[in-house]
Scaffold this motif. Structure first.
Motif, PDB file in Angstrom:
ATOM      1  N   LEU A   1       8.363   2.235   9.349  1.00  0.00           N
ATOM      2  CA  LEU A   1       8.909   0.783   9.524  1.00  0.00           C
ATOM      3  C   LEU A   1      10.111   0.466   9.402  1.00  0.00           C
ATOM      4  N   ARG A   2      10.744  -0.544  10.250  1.00  0.00           N
ATOM      5  CA  ARG A   2      12.249  -0.788  10.001  1.00  0.00           C
ATOM      6  C   ARG A   2      12.297  -1.663   8.855  1.00  0.00           C
ATOM      7  N   ALA A   3      13.120  -1.371   7.905  1.00  0.00           N
ATOM      8  CA  ALA A   3      13.139  -2.161   6.799  1.00  0.00           C
ATOM      9  C   ALA A   3      14.724  -2.131   6.127  1.00  0.00           C
ATOM     10  N   ASP A   4      15.036  -3.054   5.407  1.00  0.00           N
ATOM     11  CA  ASP A   4      15.998  -2.979   4.397  1.00  0.00           C
ATOM     12  C   ASP A   4      15.734  -2.416   3.182  1.00  0.00           C
ATOM     13  N   ILE A   5      16.614  -1.726   2.341  1.00  0.00           N
ATOM     14  CA  ILE A   5      16.385  -1.242   1.161  1.00  0.00           C
ATOM     15  C   ILE A   5      16.990  -1.877   0.257  1.00  0.00           C
ATOM     16  N   CYS A   6      16.874  -1.889  -1.215  1.00  0.00           N
ATOM     17  CA  CYS A   6      17.354  -3.003  -2.016  1.00  0.00           C
ATOM     18  C   CYS A   6      18.465  -2.275  -2.645  1.00  0.00           C
ATOM     19  N   ARG A   7      19.037  -1.141  -2.277  1.00  0.00           N
ATOM     20  CA  ARG A   7      20.395  -0.810  -2.438  1.00  0.00           C
ATOM     21  C   ARG A   7      20.987  -0.624  -1.273  1.00  0.00           C
TER      22      ARG A   7
ATOM     23  N   VAL B   1      -0.103  -7.318   8.730  1.00  0.00           N
ATOM     24  CA  VAL B   1       0.336  -6.982   9.954  1.00  0.00           C
ATOM     25  C   VAL B   1       1.829  -6.728  10.265  1.00  0.00           C
ATOM     26  N   HIS B   2       1.941  -5.320  10.845  1.00  0.00           N
ATOM     27  CA  HIS B   2       3.380  -4.776  11.202  1.00  0.00           C
ATOM     28  C   HIS B   2       3.714  -4.914  12.477  1.00  0.00           C
ATOM     29  N   GLY B   3       4.599  -5.855  12.686  1.00  0.00           N
ATOM     30  CA  GLY B   3       5.078  -5.937  14.314  1.00  0.00           C
ATOM     31  C   GLY B   3       4.581  -7.339  15.013  1.00  0.00           C
TER      32      GLY B   3
ATOM     33  N   ASP C   1       7.734   2.913  16.008  1.00  0.00           N
ATOM     34  CA  ASP C   1       7.454   3.528  17.440  1.00  0.00           C
ATOM     35  C   ASP C   1       7.355   2.410  18.387  1.00  0.00           C
ATOM     36  N   GLY C   2       7.487   1.069  17.982  1.00  0.00           N
ATOM     37  CA  GLY C   2       7.501  -0.133  18.996  1.00  0.00           C
ATOM     38  C   GLY C   2       6.155  -0.739  18.893  1.00  0.00           C
TER      39      GLY C   2
END
Ligand code: 3EB
Length: 335
Positions: free
Chosen positions: A316-322, A37-39, A59-60
């Motif tokens: 998807l809004r995510a942080d990336i590992c670098r 489940v995303h969001g 896209d919300g």
């Protein structure tokens, strides 16, 4: 489910709206074997793993990534882990909440050790694909980035319990979320797949020590043959050549380099397996992880131009590992 006729492998894949997820007919030929489940959506309990990613779609609108199978499958829970057992594969999901005093490295090692024990006990020792979602992945903790603490714990569990996997790791992604501790889910099988490396990149398991005290334990991709059909599981792929980040701060150039790496990887997988995979056709189930929400929809245009408009891409809004990476793409192809 499985609108895509050529998804003939044991595991189908779809991105659904919450509405169509809730409307899935229980008696259909295809049944979910897992839902990510995303969001912002909280489905009622179901007899298969439902995993909250803490990665909101750009896209919300909430989306449910559904893995499905036509074969009978059994759902089990053990010690807080969700297990789904099918004929040829199993899915396992667990979370380290980071609530007690246990360090991130120790908790990661414990979570991985439990997952490795569960798949071995049930007769699916061959890891194909792992997803790791780590809260605040780039934050420094006790003098080391949290991603690097995670890499230590993962490495220790693999080295202790699965020395056979050294340099033959499953495909994986590791991305950052705003919450959720450490969430890990996986696909494992009764018979092995073939790990694939990118000839233009240093294998992550051989990264030099500047990227952390323990190298990341994953292969760039993995081909799994299922009789006459096959999957190509593509690991998180970013703007890295050799072992170095390319185009720090330049989103468009990073997107191009990421697409180059995806194409190189698919060609390497085709050469190695003799199977033709079509990156970008309607059976390509991709996810694009984007660090800065404001880069969407520009990044959508960039990815669509390179990979075709037919591919299913979930942004998807995510942080990336670098910390310097702005975009990463992973996914699964069907042949
Ligand atoms: C890289 O290529 C980017 O630690 O499991 C990509 C995919 C990355 C998986 C992992 C990390 C992982 O090094 C980071």
């Amino acid at each position: 489910m499985r609108n895509l006729a050529h998804q003939n492998t044991p595991i189908g894949w779809d991105y659904l709206t919450p509405q169509s997820y809730l409307a899935l007919a229980p008696g259909g030929r295809e049944r979910p074997v897992a839902a990510i489940v995303h969001g912002d959506f909280a489905p009622p309990p179901r007899p298969w793993p439902q995993i909250h990613s803490h990665l909101p779609p750009l896209d919300g609108a909430a989306r449910v990534e559904v893995l499905s199978s036509a074969a009978a499958a059994t759902f089990e829970r053990e010690d807080g882990f969700d297990l789904l057992l099918a004929d040829d594969f199993m899915i396992a999901a667990g979370r380290f909440e980071e609530a007690g005093g246990e360090s991130l490295a120790a908790g990661t090692e414990r979570l991985y050790a439990t997952l490795l024990r569960l798949i071995a006990d049930r007769g699916y020792p061959h890891l194909l694909r792992l997803w790791n979602i780590l809260e605040r992945i780039n934050r420094e903790q006790d003098g080391l980035e949290r991603y690097r603490h995670f890499c230590i714990g993962r490495h220790e569990a693999f080295a202790r319990m699965r020395p056979d996997l050294a340099e033959r790791y499953p495909a994986a992604s590791a991305v950052g979320a705003g919450g959720g501790g450490l969430c890990v889910y996986l696909i494992a099988a009764r018979s092995p797949g073939t790990p694939i490396e990118n000839p233009n990149q240093v294998s992550a398991f051989r990264y030099p020590a500047q990227y952390g005290p323990r190298s990341p334990s994953f292969s760039r991709a993995l081909v799994k043959q299922w009789g006459a059909h096959a999957n190509l599981f593509i690991s998180g792929t970013a703007s890295i050549t050799g072992h170095e980040t390319q185009h720090a701060g330049d989103l468009a150039a990073q997107a191009e380099r990421t697409a180059d790496n995806l194409e190189t990887l698919v060609r390497a997988a085709e050469q190695r397996s003799g199977t033709r995979f079509r990156l970008g056709d309607s059976g390509s189930m991709l996810k694009a992880y984007v660090r800065r929400a404001e880069d969407y929809p520009l990044v959508g245009d960039l990815v669509a131009r390179r990979l075709g408009r037919d591919a299913s891409v979930l942004y998807l809004r995510a942080d990336i590992c670098r910390a310097a990476l702005l975009i990463e793409v992973d996914g699964v192809l069907f042949a």
